[in-house]
Write an enzyme that holds these catalytic residues in place. Structure first.
Site: not given
Ligand code: F6P
Length: 540
Positions: A207, A213, A268-269, A354, A385, A505
């Site tokens: 987003k 990452e 995002g979620r 979240e 199990h 972060k």
């Molecule tokens: O870790 C928090 C967060 O902002 C989530 O809410 C989101 O889904 C994820 O990181 C990834 O964010 P982005 O889509 O901006 O890479």
């Protein structure tokens, strides 16, 4: 919404009701009212949910609905659908419901109907997906694209990977789909180890397009591509982006023609049905994707229009409040009896935790009650199990959500009967247990009875649908989205921000600099010592 929640008369009425119900087990409730199974089953958008194995009576539901009225849950729901900025800490509307609105619908955001823009993106996604699926979109060398690697994390990964796994039966079997999220380089290495760059398309899904990452993995993927394909122009054929941040996407080198956008009013979620679902659409095709959106929309409509006492997400959300705040349950186990839903609990973890893992109200005051439960789970029968022992005989109350389907997706119908028999058995065993008298009658020696006894009275909901198809998946996800909404509205929290993830972060950014410089300092003694030990180990 000014009085603290627990001081509301409706809350206190529920507390008194809980005390009055104390000692009445599920077995007692069924004995007194065998028809409760009929009355406490609700249907919506093709899903049926049996709430009769929850420790509630009709009086409980009436009191919970009084609480919902006092907290204006339906008013808040209408505000969400009307595009009001209900995400107060970010001053944003929350309009994921617009992502699945039919083409002719009108959903306003700041006076503008957003539905046409949603459908424009869906059409561009469909063109791109079809071009890939039909082999018209070729790689730089002219080779057909056979592999799609989606790079993202959190909401930009969990939805796509969950949906891909859930709908595998509907997916292209001659294409490979992989999902890379972890900054651990082995995630990308494993995803790429047997792929040919000439046949691989990356979808960078973020987003913000600034997430550590995702950008780290995207740059590494870019290098991998360039090493094999030679020049920068290759990137245009091998990378697409899904983002709200066009300038960062350009900076990365992805052309706007391969960028699929969404909007800041999509959390995002809550985004798996936006362009974030591009990999899903490529895998299952635009028609199945549209069917999934229709399933989401059917549940949205149900949530918006069904009367409160028959409203599936509202009632399910309220029962969650009852279990957490009045019965003291700290977790919810999500137990899909469908291997295709193996990633559904992980998906729900972000959606629920979240969203509702908050400690202050909308006005910033500390809450005076517990908020979001801990969600976790595994598909049945595997979990049986592993951790079900604790569910049946442990000291903690763990409400369970069972999810099952009438029709199998594999040809092995007998195995499906076995699967479903297990699901029904677990709900029964949790609710009614096994008494000392039954054990004695079966010849269990007296000393072993306490060990074998299952006390029962453990609540569960069973969700049953016809089959796990795209529409059902959409309805199921929307069911939980609106449950989360309902609970957030009761608790008076902002279910749509996530400030709690910031601190870690920021600290990581500082620590990475220290690791690169080879010196730690300025943290607490424990963290400093750990970083130094790591540096020493790294230098060995
Ligand atoms: O870790 C928090 C967060 O902002 C989530 O809410 C989101 O889904 C994820 O990181 C990834 O964010 P982005 O889509 O901006 O890479």
């Amino acid at each position: 919404m000014s009085a603290p929640l627990t001081r509301l008369p409706e809350w206190q009425a529920l507390t008194a009701h809980r005390d009055a119900l104390a000692g009445r087990t599920l077995a007692d409730l069924f004995a007194a009212d065998p028809a409760r199974a009929d009355r406490l089953g609700l249907e919506g958008a093709g899903l049926f949910a049996d709430f009769s194995k929850q420790r509630v009576t009709e009086e409980t539901l009436r009191l919970l609905l009084d609480l919902a009225r006092a907290r204006d849950v339906t008013g808040r729901r209408d505000a969400m659908f009307a595009g009001e900025a209900i995400n107060v800490t970010e001053n944003r509307a929350v309009l994921h419901v617009a992502l699945r609105a039919p083409k002719g619908a009108t959903i306003l955001h700041e006076g503008e109907n957003v539905v046409p823009a949603v459908h424009d993106v869906l059409e561009r996604m469909a063109d791109f997906a079809d071009a890939l699926r039909e082999g018209r979109w070729r790689g730089h060398s002219g080779a057909r694209i056979r592999n799609v690697v989606s790079i993202g994390i959190g909401g930009s990964d969990l939805g796509p990977v969950m949906a891909y796994e859930a709908l595998r039966g509907f997916s292209r079997r001659d294409m490979v789909f992989r999902f890379v999220s972890n900054v651990d380089g082995s995630d990308l290495a494993e995803a790429l180890h047997d792929l040919d760059p000439a046949e691989t398309l990356f979808i960078v899904c973020s987003k913000t397009f600034t997430t550590l990452e995702t950008l780290t993995n995207a740059h590494a993927a870019r290098e991998w591509c360039l090493a094999a394909l030679g020049d920068d122009t290759a990137i245009a054929r091998h990378f697409a982006a899904v983002s709200t941040n066009e300038s960062e996407v350009r900076k990365f080198g992805i052309e706007p023609a391969q960028m699929f956008g969404f909007w800041d009013w999509v959390g995002g979620r809550y985004s798996m049905d936006s362009a974030v679902g591009l990999s899903t659409m490529i895998a299952v095709g635009p028609e199945n994707f549209a069917a999934m959106l229709a399933g989401f929309h059917a549940m949205d409509d149900h949530f918006r229009t069904a009367p409160p006492e028959r409203n599936l997400p509202l009632i399910m959300g309220l029962i969650g409040v009852w279990n957490s705040n009045f019965l003291g349950a700290e977790t919810v186990a999500v137990l899909p009896y469908a291997q295709y839903l193996s990633r559904f609990p992980a998906y729900l973890q972000q959606l629920t935790m979240e969203s509702n893992g908050k400690g202050v109200t909308l006005s910033g005051a500390p809450v005076d009650h517990d908020t979001g439960a801990i969600f976790w789970g595994e598909p049945g029968t595997n979990g049986q199990h592993s951790f079900y022992q604790l569910l049946h005989q442990g000291t903690r109350l763990v409400p369970c959500d069972f999810i099952g389907f009438c029709e199998p997706l594999s040809a092995r119908a007998d195995q499906h009967d076995l699967l479903m028999a297990n699901m029904f058995a677990q709900g029964e065993a949790l609710a009614f247990g096994r008494s000392a008298d039954d054990l004695r009658a079966g010849g269990t020696p007296e000393w072993l009875i306490p060990h074998r006894l299952c006390p029962g009275n453990r609540p569960s909901t069973t969700i049953l649908a016809q089959r796990l198809d795209p529409g059902t998946l959409g309805a199921l996800v929307a069911l939980y989205e609106h449950c989360v909404f309902t609970q957030g509205a009761i608790w008076g929290i902002d279910s749509f921000d996530q400030w709690g993830v910031e601190l870690g972060k920021q600290l990581a950014t500082r620590i990475i600099d220290e690791i690169r410089l080879g010196e730690a300092g300025g943290h607490d003694p424990s963290t400093d010592a750990l970083i130094r030990r790591y540096l020493a180990g790294k230098a060995r």
